[in-house]
Design an enzyme around this catalytic site. Structure first.
Site, PDB file in Angstrom:
ATOM      1  CG  ASP A 115      38.646  77.844  33.824  1.00 57.79           C
ATOM      2  OD1 ASP A 115      38.834  76.667  33.504  1.00 57.79           O
ATOM      3  OD2 ASP A 115      37.652  78.537  33.485  1.00 57.79           O
ATOM      4  CE  LYS A 134      37.122  87.367  10.384  1.00 57.65           C
ATOM      5  NZ  LYS A 134      37.949  86.165  10.263  1.00 57.65           N
ATOM      6  CG  HIS A 147      43.783  90.484   9.460  1.00 54.29           C
ATOM      7  ND1 HIS A 147      42.783  89.545   9.406  1.00 54.29           N
ATOM      8  CD2 HIS A 147      44.595  90.200   8.410  1.00 54.29           C
ATOM      9  CE1 HIS A 147      42.995  88.733   8.378  1.00 54.29           C
ATOM     10  NE2 HIS A 147      44.088  89.106   7.754  1.00 54.29           N
ATOM     11  CE  LYS A 176      45.260  91.358   4.658  1.00 54.23           C
ATOM     12  NZ  LYS A 176      46.329  90.435   4.287  1.00 54.23           N
ATOM     13  CD  GLU A 180      42.062  82.441   2.214  1.00 49.62           C
ATOM     14  OE1 GLU A 180      42.749  83.141   2.973  1.00 49.62           O
ATOM     15  OE2 GLU A 180      41.112  81.742   2.590  1.00 49.62           O
ATOM     16  CG  ASP A 211      36.785  82.882   7.845  1.00 50.32           C
ATOM     17  OD1 ASP A 211      37.156  83.337   8.947  1.00 50.32           O
ATOM     18  OD2 ASP A 211      37.567  82.328   7.049  1.00 50.32           O
ATOM     19  CG  HIS A 258      38.634  89.990   6.093  1.00 51.81           C
ATOM     20  ND1 HIS A 258      38.804  90.576   7.319  1.00 51.81           N
ATOM     21  CD2 HIS A 258      39.119  88.725   6.217  1.00 51.81           C
ATOM     22  CE1 HIS A 258      39.374  89.708   8.146  1.00 51.81           C
ATOM     23  NE2 HIS A 258      39.564  88.575   7.504  1.00 51.81           N
ATOM     24  CE  LYS A 267      39.466  79.441   4.237  1.00 51.09           C
ATOM     25  NZ  LYS A 267      40.554  80.307   4.679  1.00 51.09           N
TER      26      LYS A 267
HETATM   27  C1  BG6 Z   1      41.078  85.339   8.347  1.00 55.84           C
HETATM   28  C2  BG6 Z   1      40.216  84.158   8.030  1.00 55.84           C
HETATM   29  O1  BG6 Z   1      40.316  86.365   8.951  1.00 55.84           O
HETATM   30  O2  BG6 Z   1      41.641  85.849   7.150  1.00 55.84           O
HETATM   31  C3  BG6 Z   1      40.994  83.090   7.272  1.00 55.84           C
HETATM   32  O3  BG6 Z   1      39.711  83.606   9.235  1.00 55.84           O
HETATM   33  C4  BG6 Z   1      41.681  83.698   6.077  1.00 55.84           C
HETATM   34  O4  BG6 Z   1      40.145  82.022   6.881  1.00 55.84           O
HETATM   35  C5  BG6 Z   1      42.482  84.917   6.490  1.00 55.84           C
HETATM   36  O5  BG6 Z   1      42.541  82.710   5.522  1.00 55.84           O
HETATM   37  C6  BG6 Z   1      43.109  85.613   5.311  1.00 55.84           C
HETATM   38  O6  BG6 Z   1      43.927  86.652   5.755  1.00 55.84           O
HETATM   39  P1  BG6 Z   1      45.185  87.137   4.925  1.00 55.84           P
HETATM   40  O7  BG6 Z   1      45.697  88.305   5.667  1.00 55.84           O
HETATM   41  O8  BG6 Z   1      46.130  85.983   4.896  1.00 55.84           O
HETATM   42  O9  BG6 Z   1      44.656  87.458   3.552  1.00 55.84           O
END
Ligand code: BG6
Length: 467
Positions: free
Chosen positions: A85, A138, A168, A172, A206, A225, A230, A316
């Protein structure tokens, strides 16, 4: 500040989704490149043994990118596992033992933000914070006050130079290429300003829904999100001034300046949407008003950009999966009738393929005076040898290079911009899956319309089309 390499990687949330989809593949890739040679200790509460943990790693690799026998064998030998835990001191005593004398561990918190504080407390108690680095997934906070609180808590235990807040997208290569392209090409500077750029649009589309993450998504929504992090990072790459030096702080200083020049969002500049069917997703509240789509307009009030609208949309269940930027230029004061001219534009496609394209008008074939749009394209498919974003950011964090991470002031400025609207109950309009969002888009539509990305089946670069 220490620049020496971390001598162990501890990751909390080791049995979770992120580890399964991203972290094990990144670790294997690091091994293949010879970039990982330290113990990797997974921590989670799952009543697992080390063998079960190794099996999970194998499973993850089978599903996400494939197992490389030699690299997996090496990974297996580096893996260790602590079950327990996060609030229990015994877990951290066990961790202390597994660290076996490592002096500079990197602790990676791939866990929900509510768990950050208890884990940090325990790490301090077991004396695991001295000379350590902390890598944080994040979302960094839920709004401005929670991000400020989190920063205070972390900064009490770690120096800013030892804190790595992951986004992330910064890992890229095509996102970084936006900066490289701008500052590596003389011709860019000539038109990269308010005198020539009419508007900038950033689309992150997406074609899938919340993919079983309903409970998380319903607490988060599109703005938290992907926009707060991003897409504002992409905007900074487009709008920042040239850093005076190449070190991480000079680069991050310039990004923060961009955010400082952006006013907090106003309701009239935002449209939120929710795809039909979202309410039936597991984990989503019955009457949820959470957005699965957002489009917004903002301005960067700087010498270079004043008056140029920047549009961002993300969602989405849209028709394609693609992240793309289109910077449209003003039309020239020419003798050619305006209706024959298409706007010039610069297009950066971030994914699924990588492209930088310049849109222009040429004389159409035939005898009439007619314009035709054409693109000059530099494009390529992502290379199989290319580093995945997670591989890059994990490697950089362990090497102590903070360039690709969000700094304290950056995350707080980013929250400042979106926060006032997150606190308000702005309307959420329904939209059909496979459409470009709700009908009520008028107030957040760039002059000349949105340029919807078109993705070819084989992911080859295709010219976008005006909406
Ligand atoms: C994430 C989000 O940070 O990035 C997701 O939580 C999203 O909802 C994703 O789908 C997209 O990342 P990538 O690298 O697939 O474009």
């Amino acid at each position: 500040m220490t620049t020496s390499h971390s001598d162990a990687l501890v990751f909390f949330g080791a049995t979770g989704d992120l580890a399964y989809k991203k972290i094990f593949p990144a670790l294997q890739a690091m091994l293949k490149r010879g970039h990982l040679n330290v113990p990797v200790i997974g921590v989670a509460k799952a009543d697992w043994t080390l063998d079960q943990f190794r099996t999970r790693a194998h499973d993850s690799l089978e599903k996400h990118g494939g197992v490389d026998a030699a690299a997996f064998e090496k990974l297996s030998s580096l893996l260790r596992y602590v079950d327990g835990d996060y609030g229990n001191p015994a877990t951290f005593r066990a961790l202390g033992k597994e660290l076996r004398g490592a002096q500079r561990p990197a602790h990676y918190l791939a866990i929900p933000p509510t768990m950050f504080e208890p884990v940090l407390e325990q790490l301090e108690h077991c004396d695991c914070t001295t000379a350590a680095r902390i890598i944080i997934e994040k979302p960094f906070g839920h709004d401005l006050p929670s991000a400020q609180h989190l920063n205070r808590v972390i900064l009490r235990k770690f120096d800013e130079s030892a804190i790595f807040r992951i986004d992330h997208y910064l890992g890229k290569r095509p996102v970084n290429n936006v900066v490289a392209f701008r500052f590596a090409n003389t011709f860019m500077e000539a038109f990269w300003n308010r005198n020539y750029v009419e508007s900038v649009q950033i689309t992150m589309a997406e074609d899938f829904g919340v993919q079983g993450r309903g409970a998380f998504y319903d607490q988060t929504g599109t703005i938290r999100d992907v926009i707060q992090n991003h897409l504002l990072q992409i905007l900074c790459n487009l709008a920042m001034e040239a850093p005076v030096r190449l070190d991480s702080e000079s680069i991050r200083d310039e990004k923060v300046k961009v955010l400082k020049a952006i006013q907090a969002l106003e309701e009239t500049n935002l449209v939120r949407g929710q795809f039909r069917g979202y309410l039936q997703e597991k984990g989503v509240a019955q009457e949820s008003k959470m957005e699965t789509f957002a489009a917004l307009r903002l301005e960067v009030d700087s010498w270079r950009w004043q008056g140029v609208p920047f549009y961002i949309r993300a969602g989405k269940c849209l028709p394609v999966t693609c992240t793309e930027i289109v910077c449209r230029l003003r039309k020239p004061p020419t003798f050619i009738p305006a209706e024959l001219l298409n706007s010039n534009y610069l297009r950066f496609r971030i994914s699924p393929d990588v492209a930088i394209a310049m849109g222009m008008t040429v004389l159409a074939a035939g005898d009439r005076l007619a314009g035709q749009s054409a693109e000059m394209i530099a494009s390529r498919q992502p290379n199989a040898e290319e580093m995945d974003a997670y591989e890059r950011v994990l490697g950089d964090a362990m090497a102590g290079d903070a360039t690709l991470f969000a700094r304290e002031d950056y995350v707080e400025e980013a929250w400042r911009i979106v926060d006032p609207l997150l606190q308000k109950a702005t309307p959420v309009y329904p939209y059909e899956p496979n459409s470009w969002g709700p009908n009520e888009m008028e107030r957040v539509t760039p002059p000349g319309g949105w340029q919807n990305p078109v993705v070819a089946h084989e992911n080859s670069a295709v010219t976008g089309q005006a909406a």
